[in-house]
Design an enzyme around this catalytic site. Structure first.
Site, PDB file in Angstrom:
ATOM      1  N   ALA A  22       3.483   1.408   5.314  1.00 12.57           N
ATOM      2  CA  ALA A  22       3.890   1.322   6.715  1.00 12.57           C
ATOM      3  C   ALA A  22       3.197   2.359   7.588  1.00 12.57           C
ATOM      4  CB  ALA A  22       5.407   1.484   6.818  1.00 12.57           C
ATOM      5  N   HIS A  23       2.620   3.384   6.968  1.00 14.20           N
ATOM      6  CA  HIS A  23       1.899   4.398   7.746  1.00 14.20           C
ATOM      7  C   HIS A  23       0.721   3.813   8.506  1.00 14.20           C
ATOM      8  CE1 HIS A  23      -0.514   4.125   4.071  1.00 14.20           C
ATOM      9  NE2 HIS A  23      -1.523   4.505   4.833  1.00 14.20           N
TER      10      HIS A  23
ATOM     11  N   GLU B 277       7.111  -7.206  -3.046  1.00 13.08           N
ATOM     12  CA  GLU B 277       5.686  -6.985  -2.770  1.00 13.08           C
ATOM     13  C   GLU B 277       5.085  -8.262  -2.199  1.00 13.08           C
ATOM     14  OE1 GLU B 277       2.121  -6.161  -2.035  1.00 13.08           O
ATOM     15  OE2 GLU B 277       3.284  -4.452  -2.795  1.00 13.08           O
TER      16      GLU B 277
ATOM     17  N   CYS C 183       2.333  16.466 -14.203  1.00 10.34           N
ATOM     18  CA  CYS C 183       3.347  17.330 -14.805  1.00 10.34           C
ATOM     19  C   CYS C 183       3.816  18.323 -13.746  1.00 10.34           C
ATOM     20  CB  CYS C 183       2.717  18.056 -16.003  1.00 10.34           C
ATOM     21  SG  CYS C 183       3.815  19.110 -16.927  1.00 10.34           S
TER      22      CYS C 183
ATOM     23  N   ARG D 171      -1.174  -7.180  -6.452  1.00 10.14           N
ATOM     24  CA  ARG D 171      -0.524  -5.908  -6.758  1.00 10.14           C
ATOM     25  C   ARG D 171       0.544  -6.080  -7.833  1.00 10.14           C
ATOM     26  NH1 ARG D 171       0.209  -2.895  -0.890  1.00 10.14           N
ATOM     27  NH2 ARG D 171      -1.987  -2.256  -0.655  1.00 10.14           N
TER      28      ARG D 171
ATOM     29  N   MET E  73       0.487   3.900  -4.672  1.00 13.12           N
ATOM     30  CA  MET E  73       1.587   4.848  -4.781  1.00 13.12           C
ATOM     31  C   MET E  73       2.892   4.139  -5.138  1.00 13.12           C
ATOM     32  SD  MET E  73       0.452   8.010  -4.145  1.00 13.12           S
ATOM     33  CE  MET E  73      -0.633   7.469  -5.448  1.00 13.12           C
ATOM     34  N   GLY E  74       3.230   3.112  -4.390  1.00 16.26           N
ATOM     35  CA  GLY E  74       4.473   2.388  -4.644  1.00 16.26           C
ATOM     36  C   GLY E  74       4.539   1.764  -6.020  1.00 16.26           C
TER      37      GLY E  74
ATOM     38  N   ALA F 243       9.325  -7.623   2.713  1.00 11.50           N
ATOM     39  CA  ALA F 243      10.521  -6.780   2.778  1.00 11.50           C
ATOM     40  C   ALA F 243      11.295  -6.992   4.072  1.00 11.50           C
ATOM     41  CB  ALA F 243      10.129  -5.315   2.632  1.00 11.50           C
TER      42      ALA F 243
ATOM     43  N   THR G  67       6.175   0.657   1.064  1.00 12.60           N
ATOM     44  CA  THR G  67       5.101  -0.130   1.661  1.00 12.60           C
ATOM     45  C   THR G  67       4.145   0.816   2.378  1.00 12.60           C
ATOM     46  OG1 THR G  67       6.435  -0.408   3.656  1.00 12.60           O
ATOM     47  CG2 THR G  67       6.560  -2.163   2.011  1.00 12.60           C
TER      48      THR G  67
END
Length: 556
Positions: free
Chosen positions: A266-267, A196, A410, A201, A177-178, A243, A264
């Site tokens: 972090a979840h 990162e 979209c 990545r 996602m990031g 980070a 990140t």
């Protein structure tokens, strides 16, 4: 024996019109499941991990094999049931029922803790489905790039007079996602410094064109940001680092980015966030031998990370949580004011949700990029006055490299999604497209998620944690005839913090598909308008009345 690891497999979705299932309605979920594990798509395909910490497409390789076998045998009046990545039943239903129903990571609320989930996960009784990993509609980083782009553009409108030229964004996290952030930033006209901790990545984002370059040191990265501010030429730079170290260092130096955010993982404090001062090898070893120590160290590091974000916020710099629950993690460790800076949805995106606008997406099962380019043109034809959308489609074609099966994201809303879906179905029927397309969305949408620290943060009526809405969304999509429907827990923000639903429908060119598309792609975004109208948002109430929605609790 690790049933979740197979380094000898390379999975790619078939292309073309030849199918191995009994119809396109079952070939489609088969291809999209396989596409989720394409090496160009997934983060760790050998472990079935697609994105987002440990977001998986199937529980283990045996389950993957059984799912694919079941899909190939499935009749057009049968439905396959998936329980947390494992096929558990095939039942006779009817032709307009979903071909697949998926439930991932759902736990009775009192027991919905990360510890209990991890225990079930270790026993092989459950998997983490994230949002689109376990629901088989992940399309790579493109899946979030427009939402991130729209957010950055809105920040520019609110804070910088409508332009991000000469501005730069500080963030962290270049995972599934990031990894969309650098491209979204430069498309919006801003530069970006993305921190990162995993070299692979950074390499993947460079290879796929989402990141422009890598800096060897923080000083080099800052020099590039300074030069880009002078020239107003947008550039994205990746920096290998942690980070929790880099963000506080920037505060100490008095460096002032123009926007600060974070993506990140972090979840998931065990599998998703590298503790400050740890090597990747240390982290990997400790995850297996002492996960609680990892969790404590990660959350302690998050406190420093979030404190730096609070420091930027206190200086008047637009600072936003991008939905990874890092504020909650820091607050749990005693940082009482962690929520002083807002989440991106209440700050910038909610007006779109009130109109049912969200991350509509489709993928070409043919594997031919020309099918996507033809559908891009059709979107422009059907929405001729939406210049912002046209600009997005032009930039997407020029700058977004497809990962796996060609696809497009979209953001469109109620009244437009069903028109586009019907047009795509007609294109398949006329032979303009080489094969059917699948149409779906992220679970991050206006009516399909309850997530008090992200999509439903700070709802007007205080209904942040009410999760009836995604359940109703899933039930309605089943009744409307979606091809597959999913109901998940914990996506985006982690176990215990969200419930959400997804749907995918196949446009195979048949009249029957057209009827299903008309129902699903109207009803699905309409639930978002309904949910926000019920919460008292005037934009949603006006939209509901304008679109003729029958909402009994809405005063006439």
């Amino acid at each position: 024996m690790n049933r979740r690891l197979d380094n000898d497999r390379t999975i790619r979705a078939p292309r073309g019109r030849d199918i191995s299932a009994k119809s396109w309605l079952t070939e489609a979920p088969l291809r999209m499941l396989m596409n989720n594990l394409d090496p160009d798509v997934a983060e760790r395909p050998s472990e079935l991990v697609v994105y987002g910490g440990i977001g998986r497409a199937a529980r283990d390789w045996e389950s993957f094999d059984r799912i694919t076998a079941a899909l190939r045998k499935l009749e057009d009046d049968e439905t396959l049931l998936i329980q947390s990545g494992k096929p558990v039943g095939v039942f006779r239903t009817h032709a307009d029922a979903p071909r697949v129903l998926i439930a991932n990571s759902n736990i009775v609320p009192h027991w919905a803790t990360l510890d209990h989930f991890n225990e079930l996960d270790r026993k092989g009784l459950m998997m983490y489905g994230q949002m689109t990993a376990g629901s088989w509609i992940y399309i790579g980083s493109q899946g979030i790039v427009q939402g991130t782009y729209e957010t950055f553009v809105e920040v520019g409108r609110r804070h910088y007079g409508g332009s991000l030229a000469g501005k730069w964004i500080l963030t962290a996290g270049l995972g599934g996602m990031g990894g969309a952030q650098p491209l979204a930033a430069t498309m919006a006209g801003a530069s970006m410094l993305a921190v990162e901790c995993q070299p692979s990545r950074i390499e993947m984002r460079l290879r796929t064109g989402y990141l422009d370059r890598q800096a060897a040191t923080l000083d080099e990265a800052l020099a590039i940001m300074e030069e880009s501010a002078k020239t107003k030429k947008a550039i994205s730079v990746g920096l290998l680092g942690n980070a929790a170290e880099i963000f506080p260092e920037l505060v100490r130096r008095g460096v002032k980015p123009d926007i600060v955010t974070d993506q990140t993982s972090a979840h998931d404090p065990i599998n998703g966030y590298l503790p400050k001062g740890w090597t990747l090898a240390d982290w990997e070893a400790k995850r297996a031998s002492d996960p609680k120590a990892v969790e404590r160290a990660s959350k302690t590091s998050m406190v420093e990370h979030v404190q730096a974000m609070l420091d930027f916020h206190a200086q008047g710099i637009p600072t936003l949580d991008y939905g990874n629950n890092i504020r909650q993690m820091a607050q749990d460790m005693g940082l009482k004011n962690a929520f002083d800076f807002p989440g991106f949805v209440p700050a910038y995106i909610r007006p779109l949700f009130c109109r049912g606008v969200g991350p509509f997406r489709w993928a070409a099962l043919s594997g031919d990029p020309e099918d996507i380019f033809k559908t891009d043109a059709k979107v422009k034809e059907l929405m001729p006055d939406d210049k912002h959308l046209h600009n997005w489609l032009d930039m997407a074609r020029e700058r977004i490299k497809f990962q796996g099966l060609p696809a497009r994201i979209c953001w469109v809303g109620l009244g437009d999604r069903h028109r586009l879906g019907l047009a795509f179905n007609e294109m398949v029927a006329r032979g303009e497209l080489k094969a059917p397309v699948v149409i779906g969305r992220d679970h991050l949408d206006s009516g399909s998620v309850a997530s008090p620290n992200r999509e439903t943060e700070a709802m007007k009526d205080g209904s942040d944690a009410v999760s009836d809405w995604p359940l109703l969304n899933a039930l309605l999509n089943c009744a409307s005839g979606a091809t597959w429907v999913s109901l998940h827990h914990g996506g985006g923000v982690g176990i215990g913090y969200s419930q959400h639903a997804g749907m995918v429908i196949v446009a195979d060119g048949t009249p029957e598909a057209a009827k299903r598309i008309a129902r699903v792609l109207w009803n699905d975004p309409a639930t978002g308008v309904m949910r926000h109208a019920d919460a008292g948002y005037d934009i949603a109430i006006d939209c509901a009345r304008d679109k003729g929605l029958d909402l009994p609790s809405l005063s006439k």
